[in-house]
Design a protein around this motif. Structure first.
Motif, PDB file in Angstrom:
ATOM      1  N   ALA A 137       2.997   1.895  -3.358  1.00 45.94           N
ATOM      2  CA  ALA A 137       2.285   2.052  -4.629  1.00 45.94           C
ATOM      3  C   ALA A 137       2.757   3.317  -5.346  1.00 45.94           C
ATOM      4  O   ALA A 137       3.180   4.291  -4.711  1.00 45.94           O
ATOM      5  N   LYS A 138       2.664   3.298  -6.667  1.00 49.67           N
ATOM      6  CA  LYS A 138       3.181   4.415  -7.468  1.00 49.67           C
ATOM      7  C   LYS A 138       2.419   5.714  -7.211  1.00 49.67           C
ATOM      8  O   LYS A 138       2.991   6.806  -7.316  1.00 49.67           O
ATOM      9  N   ASP A 139       1.137   5.605  -6.906  1.00 43.95           N
ATOM     10  CA  ASP A 139       0.329   6.803  -6.687  1.00 43.95           C
ATOM     11  C   ASP A 139       0.353   7.286  -5.244  1.00 43.95           C
ATOM     12  O   ASP A 139      -0.419   8.162  -4.846  1.00 43.95           O
ATOM     13  N   PHE A 140       1.258   6.726  -4.443  1.00 47.87           N
ATOM     14  CA  PHE A 140       1.352   7.101  -3.034  1.00 47.87           C
ATOM     15  C   PHE A 140       2.717   7.711  -2.745  1.00 47.87           C
ATOM     16  O   PHE A 140       3.744   7.180  -3.172  1.00 47.87           O
ATOM     17  N   ALA A 141       2.720   8.822  -2.055  1.00 42.33           N
ATOM     18  CA  ALA A 141       3.980   9.504  -1.711  1.00 42.33           C
ATOM     19  C   ALA A 141       4.250   9.342  -0.221  1.00 42.33           C
ATOM     20  O   ALA A 141       3.662  10.057   0.602  1.00 42.33           O
ATOM     21  N   LYS A 199       0.822  -1.211   0.000  1.00 42.41           N
ATOM     22  CA  LYS A 199       0.000   0.000   0.000  1.00 42.41           C
ATOM     23  C   LYS A 199       0.857   1.263   0.000  1.00 42.41           C
ATOM     24  O   LYS A 199       0.607   2.203  -0.758  1.00 42.41           O
TER      25      LYS A 199
END
Length: 225
Positions: A72-76, A69
């Motif tokens: 993930a690529k869309d999580f910073a 989680k």
């Protein structure tokens, strides 16, 4: 003789040295207030992220699910999340390497988390030294401007036959403004520095405690297979 003792008039009539000191202190004050607002927002965000992460971490979900989680690529990831990701990634890499003792796996993950923890603390500690410097030096800079202004006021009396308070008052008043501005710059900086240092110390303790707790979990996982 001009008896206008308004704030702006006194600044305008001050000597160049005193005006320079006032300008310097004003610039420093504006800079410190900017850092105060930014640091307050930054520390509040770090604490909020830590609270949310610890809730997820101790919710009972598997470590691999939490890792997926947060990576993930869309999580910073931020703050404590980076510490967790660094440790679990290193632990997984060591396990996949094969023929690596469980103790070595855990120690490697712990070192990686310590490095990431140090980076995070260095980032959060940024600009605190500036606030400490402003708080400790601004009163002295203002005092220098005051002393210089008062010195000029008394030196100007050398060409006067009869010295009166009315002659000295404007010069002393404009000189004292430098001290007032110095205190105006120093007091918020000192209060903010103490406040932020306390919050950072508490956050550091939470980071370090998490690392130790996570190491215990990794030790169990390392010896489970």
């Amino acid at each position: 003789m001009n008896t206008d003792l308004s704030f702006l008039h006194l600044i305008k009539e001050a000597s160049l040295v005193v005006q320079f000191v006032m300008l310097l202190l004003m610039v420093v004050s504006i800079s410190s207030w900017t850092f105060i607002f930014l640091k307050r927002k930054e520390l509040s965000r770090a604490i909020e992220i830590t609270d949310e992460f610890e809730t997820q971490f101790w919710s009972g979900d598997s470590l691999i699910e939490l890792y997926k989680k947060l990576s993930a690529k869309d999580f910073a990831p931020e703050g404590i999340e980076k510490i967790f990701l660094a440790g679990y990634k290193e632990f997984s890499r060591m396990r996949q390497a094969g023929n690596v003792e469980p103790v070595v796996q855990v120690e490697s993950a712990q070192r990686t988390m310590r490095i990431e923890l140090s980076r995070e603390l260095d980032r959060l500690d940024e600009h605190l030294a500036f606030l400490a410097t402003v708080g400790s030096t601004s009163p002295y800079v203002g005092l220098f401007g005051t002393v210089w202004g008062i010195m000029n006021s008394f030196m100007s009396l050398g060409n006067v036959k009869q010295a009166t308070l009315a002659l000295v008052a404007p010069g002393i008043a404009e000189a004292l403004i430098a001290t007032a501005i110095g205190l105006f710059a120093a007091i918020p900086a000192v209060v903010a520095y103490n406040r932020f240092s306390t919050r950072l110390d508490r956050l550091t303790g939470r980071y370090e405690l998490f690392v130790e707790e996570f190491v215990v979990l990794l030790q169990r996982q390392a010896h489970s297979k």
